[in-house]
Design an enzyme around this catalytic site. Structure first.
Site, PDB file in Angstrom:
ATOM      1  N   ASP A  71       0.849  -1.201   0.000  1.00  0.00           N
ATOM      2  CA  ASP A  71       0.000   0.000   0.000  1.00  0.00           C
ATOM      3  C   ASP A  71       0.887   1.254   0.000  1.00  0.00           C
ATOM      4  O   ASP A  71       0.395   2.378  -0.095  1.00  0.00           O
ATOM      5  CB  ASP A  71      -1.014  -0.010   1.151  1.00  0.00           C
ATOM      6  CG  ASP A  71      -0.369  -0.004   2.520  1.00  0.00           C
ATOM      7  OD1 ASP A  71       0.874  -0.115   2.607  1.00  0.00           O
ATOM      8  OD2 ASP A  71      -1.110   0.106   3.518  1.00  0.00           O
ATOM      9  N   SER A  72       2.212   1.031   0.029  1.00  0.00           N
ATOM     10  CA  SER A  72       3.155   2.134  -0.189  1.00  0.00           C
ATOM     11  C   SER A  72       2.982   2.714  -1.588  1.00  0.00           C
ATOM     12  O   SER A  72       3.582   3.735  -1.916  1.00  0.00           O
ATOM     13  CB  SER A  72       4.599   1.651   0.016  1.00  0.00           C
ATOM     14  OG  SER A  72       4.851   0.488  -0.757  1.00  0.00           O
ATOM     15  N   ASP A 112      -0.990  -6.301  -0.588  1.00  0.00           N
ATOM     16  CA  ASP A 112      -1.195  -5.639   0.709  1.00  0.00           C
ATOM     17  C   ASP A 112      -2.676  -5.323   0.923  1.00  0.00           C
ATOM     18  O   ASP A 112      -3.357  -4.890  -0.011  1.00  0.00           O
ATOM     19  CB  ASP A 112      -0.405  -4.326   0.715  1.00  0.00           C
ATOM     20  CG  ASP A 112       0.312  -4.092   2.023  1.00  0.00           C
ATOM     21  OD1 ASP A 112       0.114  -4.877   2.971  1.00  0.00           O
ATOM     22  OD2 ASP A 112       1.086  -3.113   2.077  1.00  0.00           O
ATOM     23  N   GLU A 148       9.005  -4.225  10.944  1.00  0.00           N
ATOM     24  CA  GLU A 148       9.377  -2.894  10.431  1.00  0.00           C
ATOM     25  C   GLU A 148       9.739  -1.942  11.566  1.00  0.00           C
ATOM     26  O   GLU A 148       9.039  -1.874  12.588  1.00  0.00           O
ATOM     27  CB  GLU A 148       8.216  -2.290   9.610  1.00  0.00           C
ATOM     28  CG  GLU A 148       8.548  -0.884   9.103  1.00  0.00           C
ATOM     29  CD  GLU A 148       7.650  -0.372   7.984  1.00  0.00           C
ATOM     30  OE1 GLU A 148       6.786  -1.119   7.507  1.00  0.00           O
ATOM     31  OE2 GLU A 148       7.848   0.800   7.592  1.00  0.00           O
ATOM     32  N   LYS A 181      -0.912  -9.450   2.790  1.00  0.00           N
ATOM     33  CA  LYS A 181      -0.229  -8.957   3.994  1.00  0.00           C
ATOM     34  C   LYS A 181      -1.165  -7.995   4.701  1.00  0.00           C
ATOM     35  O   LYS A 181      -1.861  -7.201   4.057  1.00  0.00           O
ATOM     36  CB  LYS A 181       1.070  -8.239   3.622  1.00  0.00           C
ATOM     37  CG  LYS A 181       1.786  -7.629   4.846  1.00  0.00           C
ATOM     38  CD  LYS A 181       3.151  -7.102   4.488  1.00  0.00           C
ATOM     39  CE  LYS A 181       3.140  -5.729   3.872  1.00  0.00           C
ATOM     40  NZ  LYS A 181       2.482  -4.675   4.693  1.00  0.00           N
ATOM     41  N   GLU A 224      -1.484  -5.496   8.517  1.00  0.00           N
ATOM     42  CA  GLU A 224      -0.731  -4.922   9.634  1.00  0.00           C
ATOM     43  C   GLU A 224      -1.388  -5.226  10.968  1.00  0.00           C
ATOM     44  O   GLU A 224      -2.624  -5.230  11.075  1.00  0.00           O
ATOM     45  CB  GLU A 224      -0.620  -3.398   9.449  1.00  0.00           C
ATOM     46  CG  GLU A 224       0.145  -3.006   8.191  1.00  0.00           C
ATOM     47  CD  GLU A 224       0.339  -1.499   8.061  1.00  0.00           C
ATOM     48  OE1 GLU A 224      -0.004  -0.744   8.996  1.00  0.00           O
ATOM     49  OE2 GLU A 224       0.849  -1.080   6.996  1.00  0.00           O
TER      50      GLU A 224
HETATM   51  O1  KIV Z   1       3.515  -1.128   1.770  1.00  0.00           O
HETATM   52  C1  KIV Z   1       4.682  -1.544   1.766  1.00  0.00           C
HETATM   53  O2  KIV Z   1       5.449  -1.327   0.827  1.00  0.00           O
HETATM   54  C2  KIV Z   1       5.117  -2.326   2.918  1.00  0.00           C
HETATM   55  C3  KIV Z   1       6.567  -2.744   2.966  1.00  0.00           C
HETATM   56  C4  KIV Z   1       7.440  -1.599   3.088  1.00  0.00           C
HETATM   57  C5  KIV Z   1       6.802  -3.767   4.005  1.00  0.00           C
HETATM   58  O3  KIV Z   1       4.338  -2.614   3.757  1.00  0.00           O
END
Ligand code: KIV
Length: 270
Positions: free
Chosen positions: A44-45, A83, A181, A112, A114
């Site tokens: 989600d970055s 994500d 992280e 993934k 959080e």
């Molecule tokens: O969103 C992302 O890119 C991340 C990684 C930096 C682990 O969660």
């Protein structure tokens, strides 16, 4: 290079370091995949790297599904992880299953999310639904407002213990790996030695089972972002800027297009 799967990632713990990077589109995904990366995360970055946002909070499912779909087209061997954006899983177990399932339908092989103990019940539901889950604890960017900024977590004994408990709770819930992280490397080391699933570090030091970074960070595409935990392997901000300046100058000075770049009418006898 053979296909990386979820069971394979689990088996890599203790054998060799696991490599992971983010990607957000087809071109980058294909480069990473062909270079031999183990895991590609559509993070989600995408919010901060591609969309120009100052946090990941506004990123939504529709956007994540689009990016997973286009990344998938460039991936053959790497494990593709999607994500789960803010509010796609925190609201209910059924939202979590539905949204994680949509990421799989779009091409991800795992998701993934959080959080630690507080999301363990969601992880359990996803795993029994056939959805592999990568955990993510420590400095979890979706909680930036709780932390009061992007601050290293687990610096005191109490807080470190909470992060270690989070890792154990995620393992018990069935995650196949955990992103650690923004934490002292001593804590990451302890977690890595405590859990049986691989840990993938970002700003978590040298003792994790693998490492993940954001692709645009290692390529030096953002001159305003130079955190300590990133190693910049290139300065693409400058390289791309210089290439564009050369192009402008070539066009302005009549050097482009040149003879090599143009087409001609067919000759009469051709
Ligand atoms: O969103 C992302 O890119 C991340 C990684 C930096 C682990 O969660």
């Amino acid at each position: 290079m053979s296909k990386i799967t979820v069971p394979k990632v689990k088996r890599l713990k203790g054998k060799r370091p696991i490599t992971a990077l983010t990607a957000y589109d087809f071109m980058f995904a294909r480069i990473l995949d062909r270079a031999g990366i183990d895991i590609i995360l559509v993070g989600d970055s995408v919010g901060t790297t591609v969309q120009g946002l100052d946090s990941t909070l506004p990123v939504n499912m529709e956007e994540m599904l689009y990016h997973v779909k286009i990344v998938k087209r460039g991936v053959k061997n790497a494990l593709l992880v999607g994500d789960m954006p803010f509010l796609s899983y925190q609201t209910s177990e059924s939202d979590a299953i539905r949204n994680a399932g949509l990421l799989l339908k779009a091409g991800a092989e795992a998701v993934k999310l959080e959080g630690g103990e507080r999301v363990a019940h969601l992880v359990e539901k996803l795993v029994v639904s056939g959805i592999p889950v990568m955990g993510h604890i420590g400095l979890t960017p979706q909680s930036v407002n709780v932390f009061g900024g992007y601050k290293i977590q687990g610096k005191t004994k109490n807080k470190a213990e909470r992060i270690i408990n989070d890792a154990v709770a995620l393992q018990e819930a069935g995650v196949f790996s955990i992103v650690l992280e923004g934490m002292p490397e001593e804590i990451a080391k302890e977690i890595t030695e405590t859990v049986q699933v691989p840990t993938i570090g970002i700003g978590a030091g040298r003792y994790c089972d693998g490492q993940i970074l954001v692709i645009t960070d290692i390529l030096g595409m953002d001159p305003d972002f130079t955190p300590r935990f990133v190693k910049k392997y290139r300065n693409l901000y400058e390289d791309i800027g210089n290439a564009v300046k050369e192009y402008i100058s070539d066009v302005e000075n009549g050097r482009f297009p040149a003879e090599d770049n143009v087409f001609h009418l067919k000759k009469e006898n051709e």
